[in-house]
Motif scaffolding. Structure first.
Motif, PDB file in Angstrom:
ATOM      1  N   LEU A  64     -11.004  -8.710  -3.362  1.00  0.00           N
ATOM      2  CA  LEU A  64     -11.798  -8.132  -2.271  1.00  0.00           C
ATOM      3  C   LEU A  64     -13.146  -8.802  -2.051  1.00  0.00           C
ATOM      4  O   LEU A  64     -13.929  -8.311  -1.238  1.00  0.00           O
ATOM      5  N   GLU A  65     -13.428  -9.920  -2.719  1.00  0.00           N
ATOM      6  CA  GLU A  65     -14.694 -10.603  -2.438  1.00  0.00           C
ATOM      7  C   GLU A  65     -14.825 -10.834  -0.943  1.00  0.00           C
ATOM      8  O   GLU A  65     -13.923 -11.379  -0.328  1.00  0.00           O
ATOM      9  N   ASP A  66     -15.923 -10.438  -0.384  1.00  0.00           N
ATOM     10  CA  ASP A  66     -16.198 -10.656   1.051  1.00  0.00           C
ATOM     11  C   ASP A  66     -15.186  -9.995   1.980  1.00  0.00           C
ATOM     12  O   ASP A  66     -15.153 -10.315   3.166  1.00  0.00           O
ATOM     13  N   VAL A  67     -14.350  -9.129   1.471  1.00  0.00           N
ATOM     14  CA  VAL A  67     -13.405  -8.441   2.368  1.00  0.00           C
ATOM     15  C   VAL A  67     -13.902  -7.015   2.588  1.00  0.00           C
ATOM     16  O   VAL A  67     -14.117  -6.271   1.643  1.00  0.00           O
ATOM     17  N   GLU A  68     -14.106  -6.684   3.845  1.00  0.00           N
ATOM     18  CA  GLU A  68     -14.573  -5.339   4.231  1.00  0.00           C
ATOM     19  C   GLU A  68     -13.383  -4.414   4.364  1.00  0.00           C
ATOM     20  O   GLU A  68     -12.626  -4.518   5.331  1.00  0.00           O
ATOM     21  N   THR A  69     -13.193  -3.511   3.446  1.00  0.00           N
ATOM     22  CA  THR A  69     -11.976  -2.704   3.474  1.00  0.00           C
ATOM     23  C   THR A  69     -12.165  -1.345   4.148  1.00  0.00           C
ATOM     24  O   THR A  69     -11.255  -0.528   4.146  1.00  0.00           O
ATOM     25  N   GLU A  70     -13.334  -1.114   4.741  1.00  0.00           N
ATOM     26  CA  GLU A  70     -13.561   0.257   5.217  1.00  0.00           C
ATOM     27  C   GLU A  70     -12.687   0.642   6.408  1.00  0.00           C
ATOM     28  O   GLU A  70     -12.570   1.818   6.718  1.00  0.00           O
ATOM     29  N   HIS A  71     -12.089  -0.321   7.076  1.00  0.00           N
ATOM     30  CA  HIS A  71     -11.154   0.043   8.156  1.00  0.00           C
ATOM     31  C   HIS A  71      -9.706  -0.255   7.791  1.00  0.00           C
ATOM     32  O   HIS A  71      -8.814  -0.120   8.622  1.00  0.00           O
ATOM     33  N   LEU A  72      -9.491  -0.688   6.544  1.00  0.00           N
ATOM     34  CA  LEU A  72      -8.127  -1.039   6.141  1.00  0.00           C
ATOM     35  C   LEU A  72      -7.272   0.230   6.025  1.00  0.00           C
ATOM     36  O   LEU A  72      -7.539   1.103   5.197  1.00  0.00           O
ATOM     37  N   LYS A  73      -6.256   0.306   6.850  1.00  0.00           N
ATOM     38  CA  LYS A  73      -5.358   1.465   6.803  1.00  0.00           C
ATOM     39  C   LYS A  73      -4.200   1.184   5.861  1.00  0.00           C
ATOM     40  O   LYS A  73      -3.664   0.070   5.864  1.00  0.00           O
ATOM     41  N   TYR A  74      -3.829   2.196   5.103  1.00  0.00           N
ATOM     42  CA  TYR A  74      -2.675   2.023   4.217  1.00  0.00           C
ATOM     43  C   TYR A  74      -1.775   3.248   4.246  1.00  0.00           C
ATOM     44  O   TYR A  74      -2.223   4.361   4.506  1.00  0.00           O
ATOM     45  N   HIS A  75      -0.495   2.998   4.023  1.00  0.00           N
ATOM     46  CA  HIS A  75       0.493   4.062   3.861  1.00  0.00           C
ATOM     47  C   HIS A  75       1.046   3.951   2.443  1.00  0.00           C
ATOM     48  O   HIS A  75       1.435   2.857   2.022  1.00  0.00           O
ATOM     49  N   ILE A  76       1.075   5.053   1.733  1.00  0.00           N
ATOM     50  CA  ILE A  76       1.671   5.053   0.391  1.00  0.00           C
ATOM     51  C   ILE A  76       3.178   5.186   0.536  1.00  0.00           C
ATOM     52  O   ILE A  76       3.676   6.046   1.269  1.00  0.00           O
ATOM     53  N   LYS A  77       3.910   4.311  -0.155  1.00  0.00           N
ATOM     54  CA  LYS A  77       5.370   4.395  -0.152  1.00  0.00           C
ATOM     55  C   LYS A  77       5.815   5.237  -1.342  1.00  0.00           C
ATOM     56  O   LYS A  77       5.412   4.979  -2.478  1.00  0.00           O
ATOM     57  N   VAL A  78       6.630   6.238  -1.048  1.00  0.00           N
ATOM     58  CA  VAL A  78       7.191   7.089  -2.099  1.00  0.00           C
ATOM     59  C   VAL A  78       8.648   6.693  -2.322  1.00  0.00           C
ATOM     60  O   VAL A  78       9.427   6.619  -1.363  1.00  0.00           O
ATOM     61  N   ASP A  79       8.993   6.425  -3.549  1.00  0.00           N
ATOM     62  CA  ASP A  79      10.398   6.193  -3.901  1.00  0.00           C
ATOM     63  C   ASP A  79      11.015   7.541  -4.254  1.00  0.00           C
ATOM     64  O   ASP A  79      10.835   8.049  -5.351  1.00  0.00           O
ATOM     65  N   SER A  80      11.714   8.101  -3.279  1.00  0.00           N
ATOM     66  CA  SER A  80      12.305   9.431  -3.497  1.00  0.00           C
ATOM     67  C   SER A  80      13.758   9.323  -3.947  1.00  0.00           C
ATOM     68  O   SER A  80      14.458  10.319  -4.039  1.00  0.00           O
ATOM     69  N   GLY A  81      14.202   8.082  -4.206  1.00  0.00           N
ATOM     70  CA  GLY A  81      15.587   7.935  -4.657  1.00  0.00           C
ATOM     71  C   GLY A  81      16.267   6.668  -4.174  1.00  0.00           C
ATOM     72  O   GLY A  81      17.383   6.364  -4.578  1.00  0.00           O
ATOM     73  N   MET A  82      15.590   5.896  -3.314  1.00  0.00           N
ATOM     74  CA  MET A  82      16.148   4.603  -2.915  1.00  0.00           C
ATOM     75  C   MET A  82      16.132   3.640  -4.095  1.00  0.00           C
ATOM     76  O   MET A  82      17.021   2.798  -4.246  1.00  0.00           O
ATOM     77  N   GLY A  83      15.098   3.752  -4.938  1.00  0.00           N
ATOM     78  CA  GLY A  83      15.072   2.941  -6.148  1.00  0.00           C
ATOM     79  C   GLY A  83      14.622   1.508  -5.947  1.00  0.00           C
ATOM     80  O   GLY A  83      14.963   0.633  -6.738  1.00  0.00           O
ATOM     81  N   ARG A  84      13.877   1.241  -4.870  1.00  0.00           N
ATOM     82  CA  ARG A  84      13.438  -0.130  -4.608  1.00  0.00           C
ATOM     83  C   ARG A  84      11.950  -0.277  -4.885  1.00  0.00           C
ATOM     84  O   ARG A  84      11.550  -0.836  -5.885  1.00  0.00           O
ATOM     85  N   ILE A  85      11.125   0.215  -3.977  1.00  0.00           N
ATOM     86  CA  ILE A  85       9.676   0.169  -4.171  1.00  0.00           C
ATOM     87  C   ILE A  85       9.120   1.555  -3.931  1.00  0.00           C
ATOM     88  O   ILE A  85       9.766   2.391  -3.284  1.00  0.00           O
ATOM     89  N   GLY A  86       7.915   1.788  -4.416  1.00  0.00           N
ATOM     90  CA  GLY A  86       7.254   3.052  -4.144  1.00  0.00           C
ATOM     91  C   GLY A  86       6.905   3.814  -5.405  1.00  0.00           C
ATOM     92  O   GLY A  86       7.433   3.534  -6.477  1.00  0.00           O
ATOM     93  N   VAL A  87       6.011   4.769  -5.230  1.00  0.00           N
ATOM     94  CA  VAL A  87       5.593   5.605  -6.357  1.00  0.00           C
ATOM     95  C   VAL A  87       6.609   6.724  -6.537  1.00  0.00           C
ATOM     96  O   VAL A  87       7.242   7.171  -5.576  1.00  0.00           O
ATOM     97  N   THR A  88       6.757   7.163  -7.763  1.00  0.00           N
ATOM     98  CA  THR A  88       7.749   8.211  -8.031  1.00  0.00           C
ATOM     99  C   THR A  88       7.101   9.533  -8.428  1.00  0.00           C
ATOM    100  O   THR A  88       7.801  10.514  -8.636  1.00  0.00           O
ATOM    101  N   THR A  89       5.770   9.542  -8.515  1.00  0.00           N
ATOM    102  CA  THR A  89       5.085  10.799  -8.864  1.00  0.00           C
ATOM    103  C   THR A  89       3.895  11.031  -7.943  1.00  0.00           C
ATOM    104  O   THR A  89       3.282  10.083  -7.432  1.00  0.00           O
ATOM    105  N   ALA A  90       3.538  12.318  -7.772  1.00  0.00           N
ATOM    106  CA  ALA A  90       2.339  12.673  -7.000  1.00  0.00           C
ATOM    107  C   ALA A  90       1.100  12.175  -7.734  1.00  0.00           C
ATOM    108  O   ALA A  90       0.105  11.805  -7.105  1.00  0.00           O
ATOM    109  N   GLN A  91       1.168  12.159  -9.065  1.00  0.00           N
ATOM    110  CA  GLN A  91       0.028  11.682  -9.861  1.00  0.00           C
ATOM    111  C   GLN A  91      -0.339  10.251  -9.470  1.00  0.00           C
ATOM    112  O   GLN A  91      -1.508   9.942  -9.207  1.00  0.00           O
ATOM    113  N   GLU A  92       0.669   9.380  -9.412  1.00  0.00           N
ATOM    114  CA  GLU A  92       0.377   7.981  -9.062  1.00  0.00           C
ATOM    115  C   GLU A  92      -0.164   7.892  -7.631  1.00  0.00           C
ATOM    116  O   GLU A  92      -1.102   7.135  -7.364  1.00  0.00           O
TER     117      GLU A  92
END
Ligand SMILES: *Cc1c(COP(=O)(O)O)cnc(C)c1O
Length: 371
Positions: free
Chosen positions: A118-146
């Motif tokens: 993030l050197e010199d990168v302004e992230t205040e407008h960076l939008k992100y979507h969290i990917k949840v792995d609900s059973g596809m088993g490819r990418i994504g978080v598997t817990t609410a904690q993460e």
């Protein structure tokens, strides 16, 4: 690779059909869900830029699979939100920021790597979507904690928690158990988040079509937008779609061969009688794969078998009569009373309609109609 424009082989894309497919979907779901058009893999072979520009007024955003696809859309004048559905290379985060591309956070580890860049990168407008792995088993978080750890860490950098989403493995199947397990797992994680983002979303085409009561803030509409049934022939469509793509070429060579003569590599086709053979300039380098031998094309409204092996750039068909060079050949589409669908091709190959259209290579010229 540039498309081969001096060759009669072309994919003809009916943009009006694609627009109607979006409108019919909206009428079908009949609510205020935003439609985001999925134009990854060159718009499922239909041409990402042309599809996106033509869909632009009917949709609220776009989904792509990687950053290069997002860059391409931005450079062609697409200004609406673009979500990259997988984690980008962390060192490329400045590109996403500069182009206002929404990134997917597939894990806390990924976000930590991004933060190292993030050197010199302004992230205040960076939008992100969290990917949840609900059973596809490819990418994504598997817990609410993460997920909550991601939100807390991203907050330190003023990133914008814009969405959370998941992806179904079996929305195109008749059996419901896996879908329902994923649906409740996703909802359990979303309800345990420290806050709700603007967008909670889970529907691909199949979920939108066969589980429309589960559609949330965004419908990620891919296959059905192109007029293809995501289940192939397994489940019936619930509203009207029209395939947007036809694949056409012309005869470039016609000859009669005698009994015993062979055609193509390996001499694999041996004429058992005098046969009229036509050559069509399409081959496996165009995505017309070698297993298309034994299938057929349409010439003057008649089925003509594909004979011999498919070459890299050409294939051969058996004709009912001598025809002039330049005679039209339909590989996908309507000719007279006969029609070949993408699903017919997929069934012959033992694959899905997605793969047939995605494999159509850049060498095939795309022609856009009714834009
Ligand atoms: C490709 C993709 C879609 C679109 O799927 P269709 O079946 O073509 O509608 C939606 N969401 C994600 C995450 C995808 O990768």
């Amino acid at each position: 690779m540039k498309p081969s424009t001096h060759r009669p082989t072309q994919a003809i894309i009916n943009l009006a059909a694609m627009q109607a497919n979006i409108k019919n979907f909206k009428t079908y779901i009949n609510n205020s869900t935003e439609i985001w058009a999925v134009v990854k893999a060159n718009g499922y072979g239909h041409g990402a830029n042309d599809v996106a520009l033509s869909a632009n007024d009917l949709v609220s955003g776009f989904c792509v699979s990687n950053l290069d696809e997002a860059i391409e859309l931005r450079s062609h004048g697409i200004v609406k939100p673009i979500l990259v559905l997988s984690g980008i290379v962390p060192a490329d985060i400045h590109i996403a920021v500069n182009l206002r591309v929404t990134v997917t956070v597939p894990s806390l580890d990924w976000l930590k790597l991004v933060i190292e860049h993030l050197e010199d990168v302004e992230t205040e407008h960076l939008k992100y979507h969290i990917k949840v792995d609900s059973g596809m088993g490819r990418i994504g978080v598997t817990t609410a904690q993460e997920a909550n750890d991601i939100i807390a860490l991203a907050d330190n950098y003023d990133m914008v928690f814009d969405g959370v989403f998941t992806h179904f493995a079996t929305a195109d199947e008749a059996a419901q158990e896996k879908f329902e397990a994923q649906w409740s797992q996703f909802n359990a994680i979303v309800s345990a988040l420290s806050r709700r983002p603007k967008y909670v979303h889970s529907s691909n085409s199949a979920a939108g079509i066969w589980h429309k009561d589960t559609i949330q803030d965004i419908e990620r509409l891919g296959d059905a937008m192109y007029g293809l049934n995501p289940s192939g022939r397994t489940l019936d469509m619930t509203y009207q779609i029209t395939p947007a793509l036809e694949l056409k070429s012309e005869l470039t060579h016609i000859k009669t061969i005698e009994k015993g003569a062979t055609v193509g590599y390996g001499g694999a086709f041996v004429a058992d009688q005098s046969t009229i053979v036509g050559t069509v300039p399409i081959g496996y380098a165009d995505g017309w794969t070698r297993d298309m031998t034994g299938f057929y094309v349409l010439v003057n409204g008649q089925r003509c078998p594909i004979i011999g092996r498919i070459s890299m750039d050409q294939m051969t068909i058996a004709l009912p009569e001598i025809l002039p060079i330049g005679t039209k050949v339909t590989l996908i589409g309507q000719d007279g009373d006969e029609k070949i669908t993408v699903d017919d091709v997929a069934a012959h190959r033992g694959t899905i309609n997605y793969e047939v259209v995605c494999l159509l290579s850049d060498r095939i010229k795309r022609i856009y109609q009714n834009g």
